[in-house]
Enzyme design. Structure first.
Site, PDB file in Angstrom:
ATOM      1  N   GLU A 282       0.433  30.611 -12.647  1.00  0.00           N
ATOM      2  CA  GLU A 282       0.148  31.511 -11.563  1.00  0.00           C
ATOM      3  C   GLU A 282       0.614  30.828 -10.081  1.00  0.00           C
ATOM      4  O   GLU A 282       1.268  31.445  -9.449  1.00  0.00           O
ATOM      5  CB  GLU A 282      -1.273  31.914 -11.506  1.00  0.00           C
ATOM      6  N   ASP A 286       3.467  32.018  -7.397  1.00  0.00           N
ATOM      7  CA  ASP A 286       2.997  32.386  -6.257  1.00  0.00           C
ATOM      8  C   ASP A 286       3.850  31.598  -5.107  1.00  0.00           C
ATOM      9  O   ASP A 286       4.346  32.332  -4.234  1.00  0.00           O
ATOM     10  CB  ASP A 286       1.654  32.466  -5.911  1.00  0.00           C
ATOM     11  N   SER A 482       1.139  39.911 -10.531  1.00  0.00           N
ATOM     12  CA  SER A 482       1.120  38.735  -9.725  1.00  0.00           C
ATOM     13  C   SER A 482       2.412  38.350  -9.043  1.00  0.00           C
ATOM     14  O   SER A 482       2.462  37.330  -8.399  1.00  0.00           O
ATOM     15  CB  SER A 482       0.739  37.733 -10.632  1.00  0.00           C
ATOM     16  N   ASP A 523      12.103  54.668  -3.814  1.00  0.00           N
ATOM     17  CA  ASP A 523      11.022  55.629  -4.399  1.00  0.00           C
ATOM     18  C   ASP A 523      11.187  55.210  -5.892  1.00  0.00           C
ATOM     19  O   ASP A 523      12.378  55.560  -6.296  1.00  0.00           O
ATOM     20  CB  ASP A 523      11.174  56.973  -3.976  1.00  0.00           C
ATOM     21  N   ILE A 524      10.188  54.873  -6.624  1.00  0.00           N
ATOM     22  CA  ILE A 524      10.402  54.575  -8.092  1.00  0.00           C
ATOM     23  C   ILE A 524       9.770  56.038  -8.767  1.00  0.00           C
ATOM     24  O   ILE A 524       8.511  56.263  -8.583  1.00  0.00           O
ATOM     25  CB  ILE A 524       9.463  53.422  -8.629  1.00  0.00           C
ATOM     26  N   GLY A 542       7.982  60.470  -4.410  1.00  0.00           N
ATOM     27  CA  GLY A 542       6.854  60.281  -3.396  1.00  0.00           C
ATOM     28  C   GLY A 542       5.865  59.108  -4.020  1.00  0.00           C
ATOM     29  O   GLY A 542       6.071  58.426  -4.887  1.00  0.00           O
ATOM     30  N   ASP A 544       3.056  57.503  -5.806  1.00  0.00           N
ATOM     31  CA  ASP A 544       2.219  57.566  -7.272  1.00  0.00           C
ATOM     32  C   ASP A 544       1.356  56.435  -7.468  1.00  0.00           C
ATOM     33  O   ASP A 544       1.601  55.361  -6.732  1.00  0.00           O
ATOM     34  CB  ASP A 544       3.165  57.913  -8.070  1.00  0.00           C
TER      35      ASP A 544
END
Ligand SMILES: *[C@@H]1O[C@H](CO)[C@@H](O)[C@H](O)[C@H]1NC(C)=O
Ligand SMILES: *[C@@H]1O[C@H](CO)[C@@H](O)[C@H](O)[C@H]1NC(C)=O
Length: 563
Positions: A282, A286, A482, A523-524, A542, A544
């Site tokens: 992690e 990051d 993450s 937009d996905i 839009g 979600d």
């Protein structure tokens, strides 16, 4: 056992001069032991509890009003962030509150230390026996069956009625350590294991490199120029960021950034040992996807020490109070950890959320990964209702969901991307219109499984499947929100660099700005986030609750920011 415990309590009441009988009022209680835990015995009366006491803040509503005035693009004071003192003035307790709580503790022979810059948090060490008396509590040992994790907690506690309005709540009491926190999902088949570094396809479903992220979102490789601009990365749970792995990563994937590194700050005796074997998946992820994306922006890894090990949110409180104590906190903070919202007491969640509002009002953009369990939060087992994730459910942070690449090079929702509706925090006006449209589209789907009036999340998303990271000198693929939060944070840090260079304010609390500029996102519209034996929420045109407003269009976001 039981009688011994009672005798201990009696002895303690002699030693610590029992205060004259007072009327007590239950402050917080839970009805049943949290799932997974069993009470395994009384806690020894002389075990020291390290309790944190939150005092009532004098004007938390004023803080939120001030937050919105400086963060809403059409407001007259947009960008005029609060000074440290201005933010503290809203949340400082009154002198009467401080005096009332301290003198009550002194009468009990206890002395508290102030642990937040505004003076709204105290810390006090109290033996279990005395804590049981002071708070009419029953601190006992609870064990988590699966993990063996143990904690001393109580099912309820009370405070003297005369301290109502002064003493807000006490932690840790009824909030049990969460056995699960968010981590990268390192799943098959996308994770073929570690392999030697070799030239790879930069943008395919079998591997995403920094180049791929830069090209997907149109992020420039030009180096940032402002040394006062900082991007903070939270580190918890003994996850350490390795400098040699970062150097290898940059050498392979961003040779133009060779020599870039990160600085370290520590909280609660946090560390960051550099032995190769101590590198954390992690923490490396990051750091590599901030230093490697936010070209040239100074990145700080903030390592929080052992206290957070029992997942009791102490570390979350401590890192935020640490940053609130700084005169120049980072302008962007990304955190890839979280908890099921319903495992945290409302008072504690609300206080933390309010601390994020303080930092936001001072000009910091706070980003959290939305969670990796779809609509089930961190649950791996069954759930009957959808489970929101905290702190990402706090309306004053920006929640980041995940997408994945499609075979045609576009993006679709990652099925693990958590999203939904808070049961603790109401919907804020910045997202009313976007969420109403979604709920109209959703109709009766998932009806009864989520809170229709709650703060909706995530706000935005970014790629989060099959990212190539370097760990112990080798390449490994990781999945998770993450990945997404550091990537989105890097976009904001680069825009802040341009703003600061132009003599303007950094973006600060982002959400009103983001929802005012839905056109600044890709937009996905496909995919969903299954969980709790449902298909979860579907992504659509839009906003979600899987991918939020979408993934960043860097140039459009930057233009919307006015630089
Ligand atoms: C890491 O290095 C330190 C000092 O170089 C050493 O004391 C420690 O044992 C090492 N830890 C591991 C896990 O190798
Ligand atoms: C739903 O959300 C609202 C607003 O935050 C809250 O007041 C209410 O208690 C929530 N309902 C449930 C069942 O959690």
């Amino acid at each position: 056992m039981m009688s011994k415990f009672l005798i201990f309590s009696a002895l303690f009441s002699l030693v610590f001069a029992k205060p004259t009988a007072r009327s007590m009022k239950v402050r917080e209680a839970i009805q049943s032991v949290p799932a997974g835990y069993v009470r395994t015995g009384a806690a020894s009366a002389d075990t020291e509890l390290n309790l944190r006491i939150a005092l009532v803040q004098n004007n938390p509503e004023g803080l939120i009003d001030a937050l919105y005035s400086v963060s809403t693009p059409d407001s007259a004071s947009y960008g005029e962030h609060l000074s440290k003192e201005e933010a503290e003035n809203f949340v400082a307790p009154t002198a009467q509150s401080t005096e009332a709580v301290n003198s009550w503790l002194e009468q009990a022979g206890l002395s508290a230390a102030t642990i937040s810059p505004a003076g709204d948090w105290l810390s006090v060490s109290v033996p279990v026996g005395q804590a049981n008396e002071l708070f009419d509590a029953d601190f006992a040992v609870y064990t988590h069956s699966e993990t063996g994790k143990q904690a001393i907690r109580t099912m309820s506690y009370s405070i003297p009625t005369e301290l109502e309005g002064h003493l807000d709540f006490v932690h840790p009491t009824i909030t049990f350590p969460s056995p699960i926190s968010l981590r990268p999902v390192v799943s098959t088949p996308s994770n073929p294991g570690r392999r030697a570094i070799e030239p790879l396809a930069s943008c395919s479903t079998s591997g995403i490199t920094p180049d791929c992220v830069l090209s997907l979102y149109g992020i420039p490789t030009t180096k940032a120029t402002q040394s006062s601009n900082k991007l903070g990365v939270s580190g918890f749970e003994d996850e350490f960021a390795n400098k040699a792995d970062l150097a290898t990563f940059l050498n392979e994937f961003r040779p133009d950034l060779e020599g870039e590194t990160f600085s370290l700050q520590t909280v609660d005796d946090g560390q960051n040992p550099q032995n190769a074997s101590e590198a954390g998946l992690e923490a490396n992820l990051d750091i590599q996807y901030t230093v490697g994306i936010a070209s040239g922006v100074p990145v700080t890894f903030i390592s929080v020490g052992l206290e957070n090990k029992d997942g009791d949110l102490m570390g979350f409180l401590d890192i935020i109070n640490f940053l609130l104590g700084e005169s120049n906190p980072p302008q962007v903070l990304t955190t890839s950890y979280g908890f099921d919202e319903n495992t945290i007491s409302f008072s504690l969640a609300n206080n933390l959320c309010n601390a994020y509002a303080q930092l936001g009002a001072r000009g910091t953009s706070i980003l959290f990964a939305s969670g990796d369990g779809g609509v089930s939060g961190g649950h791996t087992s069954s759930c009957t209702d959808f489970v929101p994730v905290f702190p990402t459910s706090c309306p004053f942070v920006t929640s980041v969901g995940a997408t994945q690449l499609t075979s045609s090079g576009g993006e679709t929702a990652a099925s693990f991307s958590s999203g939904g509706f808070s049961d603790y925090f109401g919907r804020q006006s910045y997202q009313t219109s976007a969420v109403s449209s979604y709920l109209a589209f959703l109709g009766s789907t998932d009806s009864g499984l989520y809170n229709t009036s709650g703060r909706a999340f995530p706000d935005v998303s970014a790629i989060g499947v099959s990212l190539e990271i370097v760990i112990e000198g080798e390449v490994e693929l990781v999945d998770g929100t993450s990945c997404s939060s550091p990537i989105f944070a890097s976009n904001i840090a680069l825009i802040n660099d341009a703003l600061i260079a132009a003599g303007k304010s950094p973006l600060g609390f982002l959400n009103p700005f983001l929802y005012a500029n839905p056109g600044a996102f890709h937009d996905i519209t496909t995919g969903d986030n299954p969980g709790c034996n449902t298909n979860g929420f579907p992504a659509t045109t839009g906003w979600d609750p899987v991918t939020g407003l979408g993934t960043p269009n860097f140039a459009a976001l930057k233009a919307a920011a006015g630089v």
